[in-house]
Each structure stands twice: as structure tokens, then as C-alpha cells.
Design an enzyme around this catalytic site. Sequence first.
Site, mmCIF file in Angstrom:
data_model
loop_
_atom_site.group_PDB
_atom_site.id
_atom_site.type_symbol
_atom_site.label_atom_id
_atom_site.label_comp_id
_atom_site.label_asym_id
_atom_site.label_seq_id
_atom_site.Cartn_x
_atom_site.Cartn_y
_atom_site.Cartn_z
ATOM 1 N N HIS A 1 60.340 55.320 25.559
ATOM 2 C CA HIS A 1 60.905 54.741 24.335
ATOM 3 C C HIS A 1 60.093 55.165 23.121
ATOM 4 O O HIS A 1 60.648 55.407 22.045
ATOM 5 C CB HIS A 1 60.928 53.215 24.468
ATOM 6 C CG HIS A 1 61.706 52.512 23.408
ATOM 7 N ND1 HIS A 1 61.100 51.877 22.349
ATOM 8 C CD2 HIS A 1 63.044 52.320 23.252
ATOM 9 C CE1 HIS A 1 62.031 51.326 21.582
ATOM 10 N NE2 HIS A 1 63.219 51.577 22.095
ATOM 11 N N CYS A 2 58.788 55.290 23.296
ATOM 12 C CA CYS A 2 57.892 55.626 22.185
ATOM 13 C C CYS A 2 58.113 57.032 21.631
ATOM 14 O O CYS A 2 57.772 57.287 20.472
ATOM 15 C CB CYS A 2 56.431 55.500 22.625
ATOM 16 S SG CYS A 2 55.960 53.904 23.270
#
Length: 335
Positions: free
Chosen positions: A326-327
Site C-alpha cells: 500500500h505504501c
Amino acid sequence: MPAETEAHQRIYMAFPSSGYTLGDTEEEAEAARTTWANVARAVAAFTPVTMVVDPSAEVDARRHLGDTVDYAIHELDDAWMRDIGPTFVRDEEGTLSAIDWNFNGWGAQSWAAWGKDSKIAAAVAGLEGITRVQASITNEGGGIHVDGEGTMLATRSVQLDPGRNPNATEAGIEAEFARQLGVSKVIWLDRGLTRDNEEFGTRGHVDIVACFAAPGVVLYHDQQNPQHPDYLISQEVRQRLAESTDAQGRQLELIAVPAPSVLRDDEGWVDYSYINHLVTNGGVIACAFDDPNDQQAARILAEAYPGRQVLSVDARELFARGGGIHCITQQLPRD
């Protein structure tokens, strides 16, 4: 801000090119490049990908990715697109804008560089030909998660961090989220996971702790081993969420996602988390850790996102550098 489960026209990423993200040896650098590329290929199975690439890394990026992605050449410090890129929002007419959160190296951390990365939100907005809106606070995309219906998850350790927003109050932060994202209810968690609160962390991003699978439905990181300091944090998070209602007044349905069974690596307690996944169109790009709990987590995600295919990518090289899938991704909602 639309929910991340809405349709996407594109996913933005940034290719690793320097510093601690590449590491100290060519072997470490290739491990980073390979992992970023593996994630990009998994995402591209569902959604077009634009890879922002520093000029110094273009040869390496094309060597790893070929024509799998589109390329945008722009100077970079780092490669965490969720944080350095903009957050996309729609107005009442459906027109997209890009929120620039004034990225400053996760609270002006001594080890971080952000002179180039602070310009990426504007660069991405320019690529899409949409208006950039400057926020009045400092935040990162990994510091927030929304349900698309007015509710947000956030941590006090990030939003009230003196390195980001000195002298800020919850009310002031909430007012800016209301103005920029249409949020009417912030569910505050005190902090993020243990390692993410240490020297080389973000000071507690919410996107490895909890996220909305749907309005009223929250997945949360469940560290089940009492030896790990995140065991107490998981209990705190579960209790806070259980006591909360969303912007529509609904009691939240909570889904525990067990943490990987591994507790430590060479640097200390791990913050490995299956919460840090990307939902995009027909897919869920999930973190894997060569861990006995990988399959169970993938099954939970498949049930939480019915009708989507779960693709798991080994994320250990990402977490060794401070984040997860997600980062390193940021979604552009479909018009």
C-alpha cells in the site's frame, strides 16, 4: 475522497533510485528493484501503472519492467508513492483534484530527504492535467484511510506529530480533513505499530494497522503473540474500533487479520502486516512474507473483497525498508 475499493483508472508508483531504499550493495539494490517491479507487474494485471522514475534509474527501471508500465521521468529522493504523491478527490460534479499534503520526510526525520519528493504531488497532478490543492497541514497518504462515506481512520501519533503539525489539535486536523476530503467523522487511534514508531518508521501510519474493506467494515492487524509489543497495540485498536461508529452511525463490523507468525528480524520486532494491501479494480495485491499465515490472510482478504482476485507478492524487502505494498502505490480514481 473516494473509497479505495472504487474503480481506478491508473495506479502511480515510484521506482527506487538512491539512499537506504537501495541499500549498501548492488545485491541489496537489485532486491529492492526486483520487489518494486514484482508489485508493479501484479498491479498491471488489473490496472495500468505509471512508474515515476528518477533519470538516474531509468535504465534499471526499463530493464526490470520493459513495457509493463508507463514511465514518467522526474527527480526523486525515495520511492513511497502513497506518501509523496497526491491524494485524489472528487468535487460535487465529479471533477478530480489532487491534494498536496506538503510532504516533509515523515515529520522532518533526520535520515530522510524530501527536497525532490516534496514536488511529486504537483508533478503527478500535472501529468493528469488536474488541479493541485495545497493542504494546510502536513500528512501522507499512508496516514489516512477512508470509507468513501465520510469516515476516516487516523492516528494521533502522525497527525499531531510536532514534526508535521506543531501545535495542532484534533479539531483543527479534523476541520482540514473535512475541507479537503469530505470527512465528517475521524476515528482516532493513538498510535501505529511498534517498529513503525521507532527511529526509521513513519511515527505510526494507520495503513499497516487498520483499513476499511467496505463502509462499516474494518480489517485490523491482530498480533496474537503476547511476546510481541504489538499484541497490546492490537488489543487497544480492537477496543477503540469496537467502541466506534462511523459517519452514518453504524457500529463497525471488525475482521481480525492475524499478523505473520514471525516476530523478529535482524533489526528487532517486525511490523509485518497483511493490512498494507492494495485493492484495485478486480484485484487485491497482498503482502506475503514466506510465513505460515500467508494463506490464511489471503483467504480473509478474498472473503472481505468478494469477486476480486488476491495476488500475493513477497513484501519482506519492502518492510525491511520501512513499508509495504500500500505504501508504494497510489490510486487515481476513474472519472
